[in-house]
Design a protein around this motif. Structure first.
Motif, short mmCIF file in Angstrom:
data_model
loop_
_atom_site.label_atom_id
_atom_site.label_comp_id
_atom_site.label_asym_id
_atom_site.label_seq_id
_atom_site.Cartn_x
_atom_site.Cartn_y
_atom_site.Cartn_z
N ALA A 229 -41.76 -58.56 -25.06
CA ALA A 229 -43.12 -59.07 -25.23
C ALA A 229 -43.79 -59.38 -23.90
CB ALA A 229 -43.11 -60.32 -26.11
N ALA A 230 -43.01 -59.56 -22.86
CA ALA A 230 -43.57 -59.95 -21.57
C ALA A 230 -44.29 -58.78 -20.91
CB ALA A 230 -42.45 -60.46 -20.65
N GLY A 231 -45.41 -59.08 -20.30
CA GLY A 231 -46.14 -58.07 -19.55
C GLY A 231 -47.24 -57.41 -20.36
N LYS A 232 -48.18 -56.81 -19.62
CA LYS A 232 -49.35 -56.20 -20.23
C LYS A 232 -48.98 -55.05 -21.17
CE LYS A 232 -53.59 -53.71 -18.97
NZ LYS A 232 -54.40 -53.21 -17.83
N ASP A 233 -48.09 -54.18 -20.73
CA ASP A 233 -47.75 -53.01 -21.53
C ASP A 233 -47.14 -53.40 -22.88
OD1 ASP A 233 -48.67 -51.36 -19.55
OD2 ASP A 233 -46.68 -50.93 -18.71
N ASN A 234 -46.24 -54.37 -22.86
CA ASN A 234 -45.63 -54.82 -24.11
C ASN A 234 -46.65 -55.51 -25.01
OD1 ASN A 234 -42.92 -53.94 -23.75
ND2 ASN A 234 -42.57 -55.62 -22.32
N ALA A 235 -47.53 -56.29 -24.42
CA ALA A 235 -48.55 -56.98 -25.21
C ALA A 235 -49.45 -55.98 -25.93
CB ALA A 235 -49.39 -57.88 -24.31
N ILE A 236 -49.86 -54.93 -25.22
CA ILE A 236 -50.70 -53.89 -25.82
C ILE A 236 -49.94 -53.15 -26.92
CG2 ILE A 236 -51.86 -51.70 -25.38
CD1 ILE A 236 -52.56 -52.78 -22.59
N ALA A 237 -48.67 -52.84 -26.65
CA ALA A 237 -47.86 -52.11 -27.62
C ALA A 237 -47.67 -52.90 -28.91
CB ALA A 237 -46.51 -51.75 -27.02
N ILE A 238 -47.37 -54.19 -28.77
CA ILE A 238 -47.16 -55.03 -29.95
C ILE A 238 -48.44 -55.13 -30.78
CG2 ILE A 238 -46.74 -57.40 -30.71
CD1 ILE A 238 -44.75 -57.63 -28.38
N SER A 239 -49.56 -55.31 -30.13
CA SER A 239 -50.83 -55.39 -30.84
C SER A 239 -51.13 -54.09 -31.58
CB SER A 239 -51.97 -55.70 -29.86
OG SER A 239 -51.78 -56.96 -29.27
N HIS A 240 -50.86 -52.97 -30.92
CA HIS A 240 -51.08 -51.67 -31.54
C HIS A 240 -50.22 -51.51 -32.79
CE1 HIS A 240 -52.06 -47.35 -31.67
NE2 HIS A 240 -50.78 -47.17 -31.98
N ILE A 241 -48.96 -51.91 -32.68
CA ILE A 241 -48.04 -51.76 -33.82
C ILE A 241 -48.43 -52.68 -34.96
CG2 ILE A 241 -45.63 -52.02 -34.54
CD1 ILE A 241 -44.89 -51.33 -31.58
#
Length: 413
Positions: A229-241
């Protein structure tokens, strides 16, 4: 600077760890959803039996997966087929997470695969026989096919995409349910002169509550599979999913409602509830790989396929599945996995990738299906010929609660 870098790294791992454990709790709560759906879609006289089966799926699954299943699934690869067996644990660290976190997260997935079968075999299965099945699928069947995709096995080498388990989890449970229900036979009174007769569930309020719980739990199931969940890339990925998961569920519900309305002249609540689940199962493989629009399309296709699958299994195959688990998890799990090869933003057929990814998806779907069908047949056939798989006609007609457990859920004062 080195100390600061270490502190930031430790903080990132802590954020990842907390997120995965929260997702683990959401997925564990799905067991309650499965229990309520099954209880609501079946008759009151078997409610305690159903609750016991769902409880034992998680309890037995937790112990079995901790004992050996986890290492078979995630241990050091042996010829692409299975992991090196190590009792009670596996490697020290997986994907930057503590081993125990990964164990807990994967345990709740294993329990999900096991509990899918309960609904398809409801109201006529011997409790002791069911416990044997629950142990074996969590100990061997699920971990081996799971290793092929998630443990570094041969399907992962091919590039097979199943992000959160449309095939790895849901189809495994669905195909095992197909074989179990087929060998078990239909409930007494289900078929009269060769024609299927409806046996209504006793409480669709419980069934609907179960579906809402499952929908909520899926926000741990799919986004949690990001494993970070840490970091911009993970935040964007989680929101997308999160978004793809929700849109597919919504589209599945709407599509199944429309089709049931057209075919049966009324919008069916039970079919619409299963349509939402069909959309959720269908998007699970590609939730991180497709656009929001494609997610809605996959959900809608799954919702439509559900209605026709329910009819085919009940009327053509003559297999009695009280809750529609085979169609929701087996059929829609396979379909959703195949559709990744069509809609994936990278490599999908409609996005310039040709048929290569679709072919890989088909190999993954049908090889997993073959493994589960073969091993489940051996398992259920052996149970049937030894300890017995089915309850007597008298017990089935009067209810499993009193005969199997000596108690019932509903008692008059």
């Amino acid at each position: 600077m080195e100390e600061l870098s270490t502190t930031v790294s430790d903080l990132a791992m802590s954020v990842d760890n907390i997120w995965v454990l929260i997702a683990t709790c959401l997925v564990m709560f799905m067991q309650a959803g499965f229990a309520l759906v099954e209880v609501g879609f079946t008759r009151a006289k078997n409610a305690a039996n159903i609750l016991m089966k769902n409880l034992m799926d998680f309890a037995i699954g937790s112990l079995a997966f901790w004992f050996i299943g986890y290492s078979i699934m995630f241990g050091e690869d042996i010829a692409g087929f299975m992991g090196q067996i190590t009792l009670f644990f596996g490697p020290d660290e997986v994907d930057g997470l503590p081993q125990i976190t990964k164990l807990m997260f994967q345990t709740v997935f294993a329990a999900t695969a096991a509990t899918i079968v309960s609904g398809a075999m409801a109201e006529r299965t011997r409790f002791g026989a069911y416990l044997i099945y629950s142990l074996v699928i969590t100990l061997v069947i699920y971990p081996i096919s799971g290793h092929w995709t998630w443990g570094g096995g041969w399907l992962s080498e091919l590039g097979f995409i199943d992000f959160a388990g449309s095939t790895v989890v849901h189809s495994v449970g669905g195909w095992a349910a197909l074989i179990g229900a087929a060998l078990l036979g239909p409930r007494v009174g289900k078929y009269v002169n060769g024609q299927a007769k409806a046996i209504p569930g006793h409480n669709l309020v419980l069934g609907a509550l179960g579906v809402f719980i499952l929908w909520l739990g899926w926000f741990g199931f799919n986004p949690g599979s990001q494993l970070a969940a840490a970091g911009k890339d993970n935040a964007i990925a989680i929101s997308h999913i999160f978004a793809t998961t929700n849109l597919a569920a919504a589209a599945g519900a709407v599509a199944s409602m429309i089709i049931s309305w057209m075919r049966y002249k009324r919008p069916s609540l039970s079919i619409t509830l299963n349509g939402a689940l069909a959309g959720l199962v269908g998007i699970t493989a590609g939730c991180a790989a497709v656009s929001l629009g494609s997610a809605a399309i996959i959900g809608a296709i799954s919702g439509v396929a559900l209605v026709f699958s329910l009819e085919f299994i009940e009327n053509k195959l003559k297999i009695d599945d009280p809750v529609g688990a085979i169609s929701v998890h087996g059929v829609c799990g396979a379909l959703g996995t195949l559709l990744v090869g069509v809609f994936a933003t990278e490599g999908g057929l409609l996005n310039g990738g040709g048929f290569a990814q679709l072919g890989v998806q088909a190999i993954g779907v049908f090889s997993t299906m073959g493994w589960v069908v073969a091993t489940s047949f051996i398992l259920f056939f052996a149970i049937k010929k030894t300890v017995g798989l089915r309850e007597s006609k008298r017990v089935e007609e009067e209810g499993l609660d009193i005969y199997e457990h000596g108690e019932s859920v509903y008692n008059s004062i």
